[in-house]
Design an enzyme around this catalytic site. Structure first.
Site, mmCIF file in Angstrom:
data_model
loop_
_atom_site.group_PDB
_atom_site.id
_atom_site.type_symbol
_atom_site.label_atom_id
_atom_site.label_comp_id
_atom_site.label_asym_id
_atom_site.label_seq_id
_atom_site.Cartn_x
_atom_site.Cartn_y
_atom_site.Cartn_z
ATOM 1 N N GLU A 132 75.316 13.230 10.853
ATOM 2 C CA GLU A 132 75.029 11.797 10.666
ATOM 3 C C GLU A 132 74.451 11.537 9.274
ATOM 4 O O GLU A 132 74.780 10.540 8.628
ATOM 5 C CB GLU A 132 74.035 11.291 11.727
ATOM 6 N N ARG A 136 76.599 9.183 6.656
ATOM 7 C CA ARG A 136 76.010 7.862 6.354
ATOM 8 C C ARG A 136 75.269 7.868 5.029
ATOM 9 O O ARG A 136 75.484 6.993 4.183
ATOM 10 C CB ARG A 136 75.083 7.423 7.474
ATOM 11 N N ASP A 275 86.740 13.401 17.694
ATOM 12 C CA ASP A 275 87.470 12.450 16.839
ATOM 13 C C ASP A 275 87.663 12.846 15.374
ATOM 14 O O ASP A 275 88.776 13.035 14.895
ATOM 15 C CB ASP A 275 86.822 11.057 16.923
ATOM 16 N N GLU A 435 86.181 0.813 14.967
ATOM 17 C CA GLU A 435 87.467 1.530 14.922
ATOM 18 C C GLU A 435 88.701 0.627 15.050
ATOM 19 O O GLU A 435 89.725 0.870 14.405
ATOM 20 C CB GLU A 435 87.502 2.627 15.998
HETATM 21 C C1 DMJ Z 1 80.451 5.933 12.894
HETATM 22 O O1 DMJ Z 1 79.182 6.408 12.643
HETATM 23 C C2 DMJ Z 1 81.485 6.863 12.368
HETATM 24 O O2 DMJ Z 1 82.687 6.172 12.266
HETATM 25 C C3 DMJ Z 1 81.646 8.100 13.211
HETATM 26 O O3 DMJ Z 1 82.673 8.948 12.782
HETATM 27 C C4 DMJ Z 1 81.910 7.758 14.647
HETATM 28 N N1 DMJ Z 1 81.385 6.559 15.088
HETATM 29 C C5 DMJ Z 1 80.599 5.633 14.360
HETATM 30 C C6 DMJ Z 1 81.073 4.208 14.562
HETATM 31 O O4 DMJ Z 1 81.576 3.923 15.782
#
Ligand code: DMJ
EC number: 3.2.1.113
Length: 549
Positions: A132, A136, A275, A435
């Site tokens: 994270e 971010r 994902d 998304e």
């Molecule tokens: C985000 O922090 C990023 O896109 C991450 O890969 C997965 N999900 C959240 C948003 O839904």
């Protein structure tokens, strides 16, 4: 026949017809708001959220817009910069195109930059999540550096210096194991890496495979190969120790033990914890031109089509299901909203950022059945995800749906208006996730099909109507998550995720920009744009793939 002033009836009819005839696309533009109007609306939504956060939560990592509550994430209460750093590049993009609020955006960029330079200190004696913090914070700083340079706003050096400081601290996580697969967390002060406290110490597979774009771009900017080599090392044990391409057809279970590189669970899905493993295979190729990663992505997409793809009843919507008991178990028709990034990913992998019209003229596309099939599936998945909004009572999609495969026991589950999916009681929340609008944005710029802007405008309106607090007063209005987007009236919850500002509103905004060249830019998984890296510079710095299968 001529009248008294010598003009034929046919000419008069032609003049009247010319006055009243308006091409179909102009009628369309008049009925729905134009792109400029939509950009203004999205800028307002962003600024209403931002002003409220600035006034009541400035500098804090976690913010609740309903009650104006705030706190920091690390123990010890030092800020990590969660909301400010994640948002700076959206401020820059909006600053660049805004006609109404340009000076406000500029002032907010300056203010954020000063906070990052003078207050934010990553020497934090507490554990933070490596994934994270990378996507971010490191991602946000690197894209702010890039846009500051490109758009000539702010002081780019501030962002790069902070990125290097943070990158150096996070990089120590890769030294925690023999395999090179990092533990999930790290103490930013001591450099001590810490195993996941749950799941038997296993790391989420998507987490340690979603660090590569950020560290590779940092290597490119600094010339320091170590960043590149550290993030690359995770793949060899992952692929080789699990015989990933043969035994799993390129699909990954959602947990991996970092000490051995072996998979730790059977569930295979494109939703949470799985994902962005797939996302960063393709995006590394698009960012760095390393063809190995396209080949690995290709294998995974073929595996997905073979094992996870199905269609709902009654509308035959394509969805990507889950295999909870591994590849040979039953297909579950459950799909997280998170999976909706796949429309945009498949589309950009298919055309490599060119418009579909242009791609069709190029051999790499026209000679590839796989790329054509990816494009068709991208349209299908984006349509499915739009339907997850359209068939919901509020116009907003829930966190998870279960598609109707004809065999669903639906006790106590909510049924969508057309019947294509169900929602379990605990899955009714909406965190203002990006998304679906992400995929819609890609599909619009790659196809120029206006329907995608229509879909985006509908979804923006649903966010506006359902997630606003003090809606009738533009001075107090702000936006928040929902604990239930299914039962009407929808229920709000006191939390604004940073990705509302970093991703959802950014992708909606880019959807309504007239020009956006997707061959020049690659978004990290948190919607932070990095420039496609120059192949010659990469070679001159020996930044090339250092492993093979
Ligand atoms: C985000 O922090 C990023 O896109 C991450 O890969 C997965 N999900 C959240 C948003 O839904």
């Amino acid at each position: 026949m001529k009248n008294s002033v010598g003009i034929s009836i046919a000419t008069i009819v032609a003049i009247i017809a010319a006055i009243y005839y308006v091409p179909w696309y102009e009628h369309f533009e008049r009925k729905s708001p134009g792109a400029g109007e939509m950009r203004d609306r999205i800028e307002s939504m962003f600024l209403e959220s931002w002003r409220d956060y600035s006034k009541h939560g400035w500098g804090y990592d976690v913010y609740g817009p309903i009650e104006h509550t705030s706190h920091n994430m690390p123990r010890g209460n030092q800020p990590l910069g969660w909301i400010i750093v994640d948002s700076v590049d959206t401020l820059m993009l909006m600053y660049n195109s805004s006609t109404r609020y340009k000076s406000e955006f500029e002032a907010e960029i300056q203010r954020s930059e000063h906070w990052i330079n003078d207050v934010l200190d990553f020497d934090i004696d507490a554990e933070v999540n490596v994934f994270e913090t990378t996507i971010r914070m490191l991602g946000g700083l690197l894209s702010a550096y890039h846009l500051s340079d490109l758009l000539e706003v702010g002081n780019k050096t501030v962002y790069l210096n902070k990125a290097i400081d943070l990158g150096d601290r996070l990089a120590l996580a890769f030294l925690s194991t023999q395999t090179g697969i990092p533990y999930s967390s790290i103490n930013l002060h001591s450099g001590q890496a810490v195993k996941n406290h749950a799941d038997g110490g296993a790391s989420s597979t998507a987490e340690f495979t979603t660090l590569q774009m950020e560290f590779k771009y940092l290597a490119y900017l600094t010339g320091n190969r170590t960043y590149w080599e550290l993030v690359e090392r995770v793949y060899e044990p992952l692929y080789k120790n699990n015989d990933l391409l043969n035994t799993y057809d390129g699909l990954v279970p959602i947990y991996t033990f970092p000490d051995t590189g072996k998979f730790g669970a059977s569930t295979i899905r494109f939703g949470s914890r799985g994902d962005s493993f797939y996302e960063y295979l393709l995006k590394q190729y698009l960012l760095t031109h390393e063809t190995l990663y396209y080949d690995l992505y290709r294998k995974s997409m073929e595996g997905m089509k073979k094992h996870l793809l199905a269609q709902s009843k009654p509308s035959s919507l394509w969805y990507i299901g889950e295999r909870e008991q591994g590849l040979h178990g039953q297909l579950s028709p459950k799909m997280d909203h998170l999976v909706c990034f796949m429309g945009g990913l498949l589309a950009s992998g298919s055309t490599e950022g060119l418009s579909i019209h242009e791609a069709r003229r190029r051999p790499f596309f026209s000679l590839s059945l796989e790329r054509k099939s990816d494009w068709d599936l991208a349209k299908g998945i984006t349509d499915t995800c739009y339907q997850m909004y359209k068939q919901s009572s509020s116009g907003l999609a829930p966190e998870i749906v279960v598609f109707n495969d004809g065999n669903i026991k639906q006790d106590g589950w909510w049924r969508s208006s057309v019947g294509d999916f169900f929602v379990k009681p605990l899955d009714r929340h909406n965190l203002q996730r990006p998304e679906t609008v992400e995929s819609i944005m890609f599909m619009y710029h790659l196809s120029h099909d206006h329907k995608y802007r229509e879909w985006g405008a509908e979804i923006a309106t649903s966010f506006f109507e359902n997630t606003c607090v003090d809606c009738n007063d533009p001075k107090l209005r702000r936006f928040t998550s929902l604990s239930d987007c299914i039962t009407l009236p929808t229920k709000k919850s006191n939390n604004m995720e940073s990705f509302w500002l970093a991703e959802t509103l950014k992708y909606l905004y880019i959807l309504f920009l007239d020009e956006f060249d997707l061959t020049k830019v690659v978004f990290n998984t948190e919607a932070h744009p990095f420039p496609v890296l120059d192949e010659e510079i990469l070679k001159s710095q020996s930044l090339t793939t250092g492993w093979s299968l």
